[in-house]
Design an enzyme around this catalytic site. Structure first.
Site, PDB file in Angstrom:
ATOM      1  N   GLY A 194      80.627 -75.959 -35.050  1.00  6.00           N
ATOM      2  CA  GLY A 194      79.743 -74.928 -35.582  1.00  6.00           C
ATOM      3  C   GLY A 194      79.307 -73.905 -34.557  1.00  6.00           C
ATOM      4  N   LYS A 239      79.793 -80.179 -45.715  1.00  2.00           N
ATOM      5  CA  LYS A 239      78.428 -80.443 -45.232  1.00  2.00           C
ATOM      6  C   LYS A 239      77.405 -80.170 -46.339  1.00  2.00           C
ATOM      7  CE  LYS A 239      80.026 -79.556 -40.583  1.00  2.00           C
ATOM      8  NZ  LYS A 239      79.719 -79.157 -39.206  1.00  2.00           N
ATOM      9  N   GLU A 256      86.136 -84.784 -32.383  1.00  2.40           N
ATOM     10  CA  GLU A 256      85.372 -83.543 -32.516  1.00  2.40           C
ATOM     11  C   GLU A 256      84.402 -83.415 -31.348  1.00  2.40           C
ATOM     12  OE1 GLU A 256      84.998 -82.175 -36.834  1.00  2.40           O
ATOM     13  OE2 GLU A 256      83.667 -83.889 -36.677  1.00  2.40           O
ATOM     14  N   ASN A 291      85.163 -80.335 -44.472  1.00  2.83           N
ATOM     15  CA  ASN A 291      83.834 -80.947 -44.535  1.00  2.83           C
ATOM     16  C   ASN A 291      82.841 -79.872 -44.978  1.00  2.83           C
ATOM     17  OD1 ASN A 291      81.394 -82.168 -44.076  1.00  2.83           O
ATOM     18  ND2 ASN A 291      81.666 -82.426 -41.863  1.00  2.83           N
ATOM     19  N   SER A 296      85.119 -75.879 -34.872  1.00  2.00           N
ATOM     20  CA  SER A 296      85.415 -74.446 -34.988  1.00  2.00           C
ATOM     21  C   SER A 296      86.901 -74.144 -35.197  1.00  2.00           C
ATOM     22  CB  SER A 296      84.873 -73.673 -33.782  1.00  2.00           C
ATOM     23  OG  SER A 296      83.463 -73.826 -33.699  1.00  2.00           O
ATOM     24  N   GLU A 334      77.009 -85.165 -36.785  1.00  6.11           N
ATOM     25  CA  GLU A 334      75.689 -84.833 -37.345  1.00  6.11           C
ATOM     26  C   GLU A 334      74.995 -86.080 -37.888  1.00  6.11           C
ATOM     27  OE1 GLU A 334      77.175 -81.598 -39.713  1.00  6.11           O
ATOM     28  OE2 GLU A 334      77.688 -80.630 -37.821  1.00  6.11           O
ATOM     29  N   HIS A 350      80.259 -89.072 -38.406  1.00  8.53           N
ATOM     30  CA  HIS A 350      80.287 -87.649 -38.054  1.00  8.53           C
ATOM     31  C   HIS A 350      79.170 -87.366 -37.043  1.00  8.53           C
ATOM     32  CE1 HIS A 350      79.740 -83.312 -38.321  1.00  8.53           C
ATOM     33  NE2 HIS A 350      81.024 -83.289 -38.638  1.00  8.53           N
TER      34      HIS A 350
HETATM   35  P1  PGA Z   1      83.051 -76.598 -37.751  1.00  9.72           P
HETATM   36  O1  PGA Z   1      82.667 -78.111 -38.159  1.00  9.72           O
HETATM   37  O2  PGA Z   1      84.482 -76.398 -38.143  1.00  9.72           O
HETATM   38  O3  PGA Z   1      82.112 -75.734 -38.539  1.00  9.72           O
HETATM   39  O4  PGA Z   1      82.868 -76.487 -36.287  1.00  9.72           O
HETATM   40  C1  PGA Z   1      83.567 -79.164 -37.948  1.00  9.72           C
HETATM   41  C2  PGA Z   1      82.939 -80.479 -38.357  1.00  9.72           C
HETATM   42  O5  PGA Z   1      81.741 -80.683 -38.160  1.00  9.72           O
HETATM   43  O6  PGA Z   1      83.643 -81.359 -38.895  1.00  9.72           O
END
Ligand code: PGA
Length: 252
Positions: free
Chosen positions: A174, A12, A168, A10, A214, A98, A96
């Site tokens: 993140g 983003k 997740e 992803n 992460s 976010e 997602h």
């Molecule tokens: P990250 O993001 O690996 O940077 O924690 C995962 C995601 O949001 O899908």
């Protein structure tokens, strides 16, 4: 039959155009012929078409990070499922965290987006997960139950046959904090059991459930070894071709 592992990257709202295209080409070189693992990248909207051209006939699929529920019309900034398909995408992220926390996608909208993706023959990657406050309040399973019930109750097993689920935990996205393999496995097993109750055990057994939050080369193997973890949805570490490729190789 075993579940083929699936690794999503992803991207983003990262990378300028040139960097995104370099990453796509780099991934094609490193992973273009890897078999036995499915890889999908999720670039920003403006990069979907050129990324899918670069990755055509490779083993790497391309997906969008979101879609708009309407098919067309006066919805400034909206991008429809058909638009996404027409630029070469096969997958789309739905719900997602976010999207849920920054853009306000609620359970009802997530369920509608899931329907729209399925109707357009896009493979949805449905994302679920609890926040830190919810985990600390002991609400992990009730939050997941609400998210799953709302998204899946309206759909038949036939409709969601190709769907991928991504668990997740929001507190791990993140942040550099990762659920331990045991913590993640516990939730994945629970999720599979709950899906079994909603859509039957045959469906639940073939459903692929990615872990996200992460994930990086150093922790991927331990997570992917767990019996109910069938892949990963990777944010930060997917922006670097070598680290994403390492995670894909760990899944093999
Ligand atoms: P990250 O993001 O690996 O940077 O924690 C995962 C995601 O949001 O899908």
């Amino acid at each position: 039959m075993g579940r083929t592992p699936t690794i999503g990257g992803n991207w983003k709202m990262h990378l300028d155009f040139e960097a995104a295209m370099t990453l796509a080409s780099d991934l094609r070189n490193r992973l273009g012929s890897v078999r036995g693992v499915e890889s999908i990248v999720f670039p920003s909207f403006p990069y979907l078409r050129p990324a899918s051209q670069r990755l055509r006939e490779s083993a790497i699929a391309v997906g969008a990070q979101d879609l708009h529920v309407e098919a067309q019309g006066a919805f400034t900034s909206g991008v429809s499922a058909e638009m996404i398909r027409s630029v070469g995408c096969t997958h789309v992220l739905i719900g997602h965290s976010e999207r849920r926390s920054v853009f306000g996608d609620d359970d009802g909208l997530v369920s509608r987006k899931l329907s729209v993706a399925l109707e357009a023959d896009l493979i949805p990657v449905l994302c679920i997960g609890e926040s830190l406050a919810e985990r600390e309040a002991g609400q992990t399973f009730s939050v997941l139950e609400r998210q799953l019930n709302s998204a899946l109750r309206a759909h038949t097993t036939g409709a969601v046959a190709r769907m991928i689920l991504a668990y997740e935990p929001v507190w791990a996205i993140g942040t550099g904090l990762t659920a331990t393999p045991e913590q993640a496995q516990e939730v994945h097993a629970w999720v599979r059991g709950h899906v079994s109750g909603l859509l039957g055990s045959e469906y639940a057994e073939q459903l692929r459930i990615q872990y996200g939050g992460s994930v990086k080369p150093s922790n991927a193997a331990g997570l992917l070894l767990q019996p109910d973890i069938d892949g990963a949805l990777v944010g930060g570490a997917s922006l670097n071709a070598e680290s994403f490729a390492e995670i894909v190789r760990a899944a093999r």
